[in-house]
Scaffold this motif. Structure first.
Motif, PDB file in Angstrom:
ATOM      1  N   VAL A  35       0.850  -1.190   0.000  1.00  0.00           N
ATOM      2  CA  VAL A  35       0.000   0.000   0.000  1.00  0.00           C
ATOM      3  C   VAL A  35       0.887   1.243   0.000  1.00  0.00           C
ATOM      4  O   VAL A  35       1.985   1.243   0.552  1.00  0.00           O
ATOM      5  N   LEU A  36       0.383   2.305  -0.628  1.00  0.00           N
ATOM      6  CA  LEU A  36       1.095   3.571  -0.620  1.00  0.00           C
ATOM      7  C   LEU A  36       1.084   4.148   0.784  1.00  0.00           C
ATOM      8  O   LEU A  36       0.078   4.056   1.485  1.00  0.00           O
ATOM      9  N   VAL A  37       2.189   4.748   1.192  1.00  0.00           N
ATOM     10  CA  VAL A  37       2.275   5.320   2.531  1.00  0.00           C
ATOM     11  C   VAL A  37       2.805   6.745   2.470  1.00  0.00           C
ATOM     12  O   VAL A  37       3.573   7.103   1.586  1.00  0.00           O
ATOM     13  N   GLY A  38       2.345   7.543   3.428  1.00  0.00           N
ATOM     14  CA  GLY A  38       2.896   8.849   3.657  1.00  0.00           C
ATOM     15  C   GLY A  38       2.651   9.918   2.628  1.00  0.00           C
ATOM     16  O   GLY A  38       3.280  10.961   2.672  1.00  0.00           O
ATOM     17  N   LEU A  39       1.770   9.706   1.679  1.00  0.00           N
ATOM     18  CA  LEU A  39       1.607  10.681   0.611  1.00  0.00           C
ATOM     19  C   LEU A  39       0.271  11.410   0.643  1.00  0.00           C
ATOM     20  O   LEU A  39       0.006  12.268  -0.191  1.00  0.00           O
ATOM     21  N   ALA A  40      -0.565  11.108   1.604  1.00  0.00           N
ATOM     22  CA  ALA A  40      -1.919  11.674   1.622  1.00  0.00           C
ATOM     23  C   ALA A  40      -1.929  13.193   1.709  1.00  0.00           C
ATOM     24  O   ALA A  40      -2.699  13.841   1.016  1.00  0.00           O
ATOM     25  N   ASN A  41      -1.086  13.768   2.526  1.00  0.00           N
ATOM     26  CA  ASN A  41      -1.097  15.212   2.715  1.00  0.00           C
ATOM     27  C   ASN A  41       0.007  15.924   1.956  1.00  0.00           C
ATOM     28  O   ASN A  41       0.269  17.093   2.184  1.00  0.00           O
ATOM     29  N   ARG A  42       0.674  15.241   1.076  1.00  0.00           N
ATOM     30  CA  ARG A  42       1.788  15.819   0.328  1.00  0.00           C
ATOM     31  C   ARG A  42       1.309  16.319  -1.030  1.00  0.00           C
ATOM     32  O   ARG A  42       0.607  15.617  -1.740  1.00  0.00           O
ATOM     33  N   PRO A  43       1.686  17.533  -1.386  1.00  0.00           N
ATOM     34  CA  PRO A  43       1.300  18.011  -2.713  1.00  0.00           C
ATOM     35  C   PRO A  43       2.023  17.215  -3.798  1.00  0.00           C
ATOM     36  O   PRO A  43       3.126  16.709  -3.576  1.00  0.00           O
TER      37      PRO A  43
END
Length: 109
Positions: free
Chosen positions: A79-87
């Motif tokens: 699963v993708l991680v850590g990118l939810a709040n990154r532009p």
């Protein structure tokens, strides 16, 4: 063709996160920070270290619109991680995208 080394900024993050491989040590005592020696490895070595020891894979993708970007994925969970709040940021080269992905992954650990 030579391998791209991580930047000194990334090398400092690596030291803080426990990466220490003596064969990549360089003397940085003349620079303005508190380290005398830093391990400054190639990006590919760090990418493998993150994958094998921290369960984080950095994938680099190319867009048909002529830019590069990275994704960080948990190796075990897929699963993708850590990118939810990154532009969404676009990079001009593969190496720039990989360096940014390495720095982002280090901030996650």
């Amino acid at each position: 063709m030579t391998e791209e080394l991580v930047t000194l900024e990334t090398a400092k993050l690596l030291k803080e996160k426990g990466f220490q491989q003596r064969k990549y040590l360089i003397n940085v005592s003349t620079l303005h920070h508190c380290y005398k020696y830093l391990s400054v490895p190639p990006q590919s070595v760090v990418q493998r270290w993150l994958r094998e020891t921290k369960d984080l894979h950095i994938g680099i993708c190319y867009s048909h619109k002529l830019f590069w970007y990275y994704e960080i994925m948990s190796v075990s969970n897929h699963v993708l991680v850590g990118l939810a709040n990154r532009p969404s940021i676009h990079y001009n080269t593969y190496e720039e995208a990989l360096e940014a992905g390495i720095q982002e992954a280090l901030k996650l650990i």
